[in-house]
Design a protein around this motif. Structure first.
Motif, PDB file in Angstrom:
ATOM      1  N   ASP A  14       0.797  -1.219   0.000  1.00 29.88           N
ATOM      2  CA  ASP A  14       0.000   0.000   0.000  1.00 29.88           C
ATOM      3  C   ASP A  14       0.831   1.271   0.000  1.00 29.88           C
ATOM      4  O   ASP A  14       0.412   2.288  -0.541  1.00 29.88           O
TER       5      ASP A  14
ATOM      6  N   ALA B 240      -0.397  16.902  -5.763  1.00 28.25           N
ATOM      7  CA  ALA B 240      -1.174  16.180  -6.773  1.00 28.25           C
ATOM      8  C   ALA B 240      -0.393  16.099  -8.085  1.00 28.25           C
ATOM      9  O   ALA B 240      -0.392  15.057  -8.756  1.00 28.25           O
TER      10      ALA B 240
ATOM     11  N   PHE C 172       2.386  13.530  -7.610  1.00 25.89           N
ATOM     12  CA  PHE C 172       1.882  12.151  -7.630  1.00 25.89           C
ATOM     13  C   PHE C 172       1.645  11.694  -9.072  1.00 25.89           C
ATOM     14  O   PHE C 172       1.934  10.543  -9.426  1.00 25.89           O
ATOM     15  N   GLU C 173       1.138  12.596  -9.894  1.00 23.59           N
ATOM     16  CA  GLU C 173       0.921  12.249 -11.298  1.00 23.59           C
ATOM     17  C   GLU C 173       2.251  11.968 -11.988  1.00 23.59           C
ATOM     18  O   GLU C 173       2.376  11.006 -12.753  1.00 23.59           O
TER      19      GLU C 173
ATOM     20  N   ILE D 232       1.801   7.453  -9.066  1.00 22.53           N
ATOM     21  CA  ILE D 232       1.207   6.746  -7.930  1.00 22.53           C
ATOM     22  C   ILE D 232      -0.045   7.476  -7.463  1.00 22.53           C
ATOM     23  O   ILE D 232      -0.217   8.665  -7.723  1.00 22.53           O
ATOM     24  N   ASP D 233      -0.906   6.770  -6.765  1.00 25.43           N
ATOM     25  CA  ASP D 233      -2.045   7.383  -6.109  1.00 25.43           C
ATOM     26  C   ASP D 233      -1.601   7.977  -4.784  1.00 25.43           C
ATOM     27  O   ASP D 233      -0.651   7.488  -4.159  1.00 25.43           O
ATOM     28  N   ALA D 234      -2.305   8.997  -4.320  1.00 23.25           N
ATOM     29  CA  ALA D 234      -1.967   9.629  -3.041  1.00 23.25           C
ATOM     30  C   ALA D 234      -1.978   8.617  -1.897  1.00 23.25           C
ATOM     31  O   ALA D 234      -1.157   8.691  -0.978  1.00 23.25           O
ATOM     32  N   GLY D 235      -2.887   7.656  -1.960  1.00 25.24           N
ATOM     33  CA  GLY D 235      -2.999   6.679  -0.884  1.00 25.24           C
ATOM     34  C   GLY D 235      -1.820   5.739  -0.772  1.00 25.24           C
ATOM     35  O   GLY D 235      -1.740   4.965   0.188  1.00 25.24           O
ATOM     36  N   ARG D 236      -0.883   5.809  -1.717  1.00 29.67           N
ATOM     37  CA  ARG D 236       0.310   4.956  -1.657  1.00 29.67           C
ATOM     38  C   ARG D 236       1.566   5.778  -1.356  1.00 29.67           C
ATOM     39  O   ARG D 236       2.674   5.286  -1.515  1.00 29.67           O
TER      40      ARG D 236
END
Length: 246
Positions: free
Chosen positions: A10, A165, A168-169, A173-177
């Motif tokens: 995660d 943001a 992350f792009e 990856i997604d923010a949650g990772r």
């Protein structure tokens, strides 16, 4: 039996702040501000000179950004305002010298920093995300001796949800990772939590007033606070264990 590692599907990337997380910084700014107040106090008998300076700094952030150069320009402006333009050219030059001294301070790593970053880097990709004057931050990263540990080094003008943001792009990856480590709730923790990420707050003994303005909303359960960076691997493990139960 294989030793337990920190790796978890995660959390795919760990970000580190630089100033006052990896090395000393605010101490030097505090010392410069104290010298500024001594200079200006020679002209006026006013309390809260620090508050007057911060008011000027805050309104100038959008123009000057963060870092030594913006602080010095704000010091000069504040000195002229506070003294009713009576401050001498010689004392304005003393303020400029304060800035030059700040730019030339050696990089002093905080205790256990290299070991802690290296331990996390052995189980997760790590990146450095810092804000401030580009030339000064580049010099500090170079002189720190830590650059070899990071997959990427990002020097940004602001650390807010929009900036994270975008990163992350770029990181894919997604923010949650993503998990961010830093001393500033405003710049390092609150924006990442707001996007759904994770945070480990490592408070420093002194913090600029601007960085202390950070109400935390939803997501605080995805944050841990530790006293020193040596405790970071255990904090990450605890957050990952919590995440695995969700």
């Amino acid at each position: 039996m294989q030793p337990q590692t920190l790796r978890c599907a995660d959390i795919a990337l760990v970000g580190f702040d630089a100033d006052d997380t990896l090395w000393r910084s605010q101490d030097y700014f505090d010392e410069a501000q104290a010298r500024f107040e001594e200079i200006v106090a020679g002209y006026v008998d006013l309390g809260d000179l620090g508050g007057r300076l911060y008011a000027v700094e805050k309104r100038n952030i959008a123009l000057f950004g963060y870092g030594v150069k913006g602080m010095v320009l704000s010091m000069i402006e504040a000195a002229v305002e506070i003294t009713g333009a009576r401050i001498s050219a010689a004392d304005l030059h003393r303020i400029v010298v304060l800035g030059k001294d700040l730019l030339q301070h050696p990089v002093e790593l905080l205790p256990g920093v290299r070991e802690a970053v290296a331990e996390v880097a052995s189980t997760h990709p790590v990146v450095l995300i810092t804000k401030g004057d580009l030339f000064h931050q580049e010099a500090k990263v170079r002189d720190s001796g830590l650059s070899d540990l990071f997959r990427r080094i990002e020097i940004v003008s602001e650390k807010d949800p929009a900036t994270y943001a975008r990163l992350f792009e770029e990181f894919g990856i997604d923010a949650g990772r993503f998990l961010m480590v830093g001393n500033s709730l405003r710049s390092d923790i609150a924006p990442v939590l707001a996007l759904g990420g994770w945070g480990v707050h490592v408070p420093y003994h002194t913090t600029w007033a601007h960085e202390a303005e950070a109400p935390l909303g939803e997501g605080i359960e995805r944050m841990r606070t530790i006293a020193r960076l040596a405790l970071l691997p255990a904090a990450i493990h605890e957050l990952q264990a919590q995440n695995s139960l969700r």
